[in-house]
Scaffold this active site. Structure first.
Site, mmCIF file in Angstrom:
data_model
loop_
_atom_site.group_PDB
_atom_site.id
_atom_site.type_symbol
_atom_site.label_atom_id
_atom_site.label_comp_id
_atom_site.label_asym_id
_atom_site.label_seq_id
_atom_site.Cartn_x
_atom_site.Cartn_y
_atom_site.Cartn_z
ATOM 1 C CB VAL A 22 39.202 33.328 43.273
ATOM 2 C CG1 VAL A 22 39.617 34.787 43.395
ATOM 3 C CG2 VAL A 22 39.574 32.781 41.897
ATOM 4 C CB VAL A 41 44.244 50.893 52.832
ATOM 5 C CG1 VAL A 41 42.885 51.558 52.956
ATOM 6 C CG2 VAL A 41 44.197 49.781 51.787
ATOM 7 C CE LYS A 111 35.225 34.320 32.761
ATOM 8 N NZ LYS A 111 35.862 34.021 34.004
ATOM 9 N N GLY A 140 42.994 37.474 34.494
ATOM 10 C CA GLY A 140 43.450 37.125 35.846
ATOM 11 C C GLY A 140 44.367 38.134 36.491
ATOM 12 C CG ASP A 207 36.539 32.762 29.679
ATOM 13 O OD1 ASP A 207 36.119 33.006 30.829
ATOM 14 O OD2 ASP A 207 37.714 33.000 29.319
ATOM 15 C CE LYS A 211 38.517 35.714 30.764
ATOM 16 N NZ LYS A 211 39.331 34.484 30.704
ATOM 17 N N GLY A 317 43.495 30.990 38.014
ATOM 18 C CA GLY A 317 44.109 30.388 39.200
ATOM 19 C C GLY A 317 43.790 31.191 40.439
HETATM 20 N N1 HSE Z 1 38.444 29.633 32.126
HETATM 21 C C1 HSE Z 1 39.311 30.747 31.926
HETATM 22 C C2 HSE Z 1 40.527 30.306 31.137
HETATM 23 C C3 HSE Z 1 39.789 31.388 33.182
HETATM 24 O O1 HSE Z 1 40.667 29.145 30.752
HETATM 25 O O2 HSE Z 1 41.365 31.160 30.893
HETATM 26 C C4 HSE Z 1 38.764 32.258 33.815
HETATM 27 O O3 HSE Z 1 38.418 33.335 33.012
#
Ligand code: HSE
Length: 443
Positions: A22, A41, A111, A140, A207, A211, A317
């Site tokens: 990233v 900006v 996150k 993302g 994960d 979120k 990504g």
């Molecule tokens: N590992 C996460 C996914 C992406 O598979 O969506 C990053 O949050």
């Protein structure tokens, strides 16, 4: 394009913490789009340092910007904004708290940190008047947190339900398409680069739970942490579950579900709370989330006035995540140019988080049973005993046994668990093939 005429303020100086997939894309976009960003900006956005662990591994970014001293970079008087794409809790938390305390705005994609320590970070931001933006932390590239924090700030959100993990969605989509089992599909996802070498955070739902905590906090103006989120991963999902789902026009997705729950208290007064959970669930193939396949993410938001909204796109990504980070960077830079601030933490509602046992959903239960008189009645009696109402029953006879599928009306998790335990112990029930929550249908 004539951008120079309008660009008069002092440049906004940015420190980047981390330069992986990233970070590299952030550097590229900041460089390639420097003039356009300046025009948007109102001043130039200058990258003044990049903190990395091993500078000799980053030949794609200007060597003179690289440093191993992240704390020193954050503390530098030449830095106005800190962008963090390292991840993890420590030492990142310490660096971001230091930045916010010093009045430097922070843009982060972290996150796990937000899901544990958002309150502390927001308090530091409030004390100094800095901004804290984190669009890239959930789903993302999809603009989702800004709509929740700003566009829907005049509405009451009742439910957020989404696919927020691409790895698990890739695996479940492939299992649905091929009929293959979980283990072989995970192997294939790893081979193709869709699953990490250690896929635990994704497949066990950690994960998605982080979120979900962030989404629930924003949607319901309440501090929700990852520990408040009920979590089940996808490793127990079988090809038999998919076959059972398919037979009734459903598919299976790992869903993050954040709900506002209305109940009546013991004193008869109305009570409001939130329920936040991550688990696999069957959804009708006609539901908008059923068509989200591969590594894509999508989030369905329901609000009292706006009605139903759907957000869809790439959830991970380098370039997609960098897009969300850059959007935040433009916002905090603009705020600095005009001398204002973005939205602060909104946790005034402070609603209680309900335990999963009290959460109510519909269930799909698939059993292998003996095919003889009285079996259906005895199974149904257990459901009645636990006050779980049956919505539909489907039986298919085979040679000497039968497949019995029961779909319930909405029932408390605890009642359903007790029912299934009792049913599993009945002498003519050979196997409990599949027990799964059903979402996206009327209760
Ligand atoms: N590992 C996460 C996914 C992406 O598979 O969506 C990053 O949050």
């Amino acid at each position: 394009m004539n951008s120079a005429a309008s660009v008069t303020a002092k440049p906004i100086r940015v420190a980047l913490l981390g330069c992986g997939t990233v970070g590299t894309q952030i550097v590229r976009l900041l460089t390639e789009q420097a003039d356009e960003l300046a025009a948007r900006v109102g001043t130039r956005v200058e990258l003044v340092g990049i903190a990395v662990r091993r500078p000799n591994k980053h030949r794609e970014v200007p060597a003179e910007l690289l440093t191993t001293d992240a704390a020193g970079l954050v503390a530098s008087p030449d830095v106005d904004v800190v962008v963090e794409v390292i991840g993890g809790i420590e030492p990142t938390r310490t660096w971001l708290l230091a930045a916010l305390t010093a009045g430097k705005s922070v843009v982060t994609a972290n996150k796990a940190l937000l899901a544990e320590h958002a309150g502390e970070l927001f308090e530091a931001a409030d004390a100094s008047g800095a901004d804290l933006y984190f669009e890239a932390a959930v789903a993302g590239a999809i603009p989702l947190l800004r709509p929740l924090r700003e566009s829907l700030a005049g509405d009451r959100i009742t439910r957020v339900m989404g696919i927020v993990n691409g790895t698990t969605n890739f695996i479940l989509s492939a299992m649905d398409e091929t009929g293959a089992g979980y283990a072989e599909t995970l192997d294939e996802a790893s081979r193709l680069g869709y699953a990490e070498a250690d896929p635990t955070a994704d497949v066990d739902g950690f994960d998605a739970a982080s979120k979900a905590a962030i989404l629930a906090s924003l949607a319901f103006h309440t501090r929700v942490t990852a520990g408040d989120v009920y979590r089940e991963g996808i490793s127990a999902v079988t090809s038999a579950d998919f076959a059972a789902a398919r037979a009734l026009g459903r598919t299976i997705k790992l869903l993050a579900i954040c709900e506002r729950v209305f109940t009546t208290g013991e004193d008869g007064a109305p009570e409001e709370s939130v329920a936040v959970r991550v688990h696999p669930a069957m959804i009708p193939r006609s539901h908008p989330l059923a068509g989200v396949s591969g590594a894509f993410n999508a989030v369905f938001v329901e609000a009292e006035a706006a009605g139903q909204l759907m957000f869809y796109g790439q959830g991970a990504g380098g370039a997609p995540t960098a897009s969300a980070v850059l959007g935040d960077l433009v916002a905090v830079a603009r705020n600095r140019v005009v001398g204002g601030r973005g939205p602060r933490e909104s946790a005034y509602a402070d609603l209680a988080v309900r335990p999963i046992a009290q959460a109510s959903t519909r269930y799909h239960i698939s059993l292998d049973v003996a095919d003889r008189a009285g079996v259906l009645a005895a199974v149904a009696a257990e459901f009645a005993q636990h006050e779980v109402s049956i919505a539909a029953v489907r039986q298919e006879g085979r040679a000497t046994d039968a497949s019995l599928v029961i779909v319930t009306h909405s029932a408390p998790d605890a009642a359903l668990r007790s029912t299934v335990d009792k049913v599993a112990g009945l002498p003519f029930v050979h196997d409990v093939v599949s027990v799964m929550r059903v979402e996206g249908e009327d209760s």
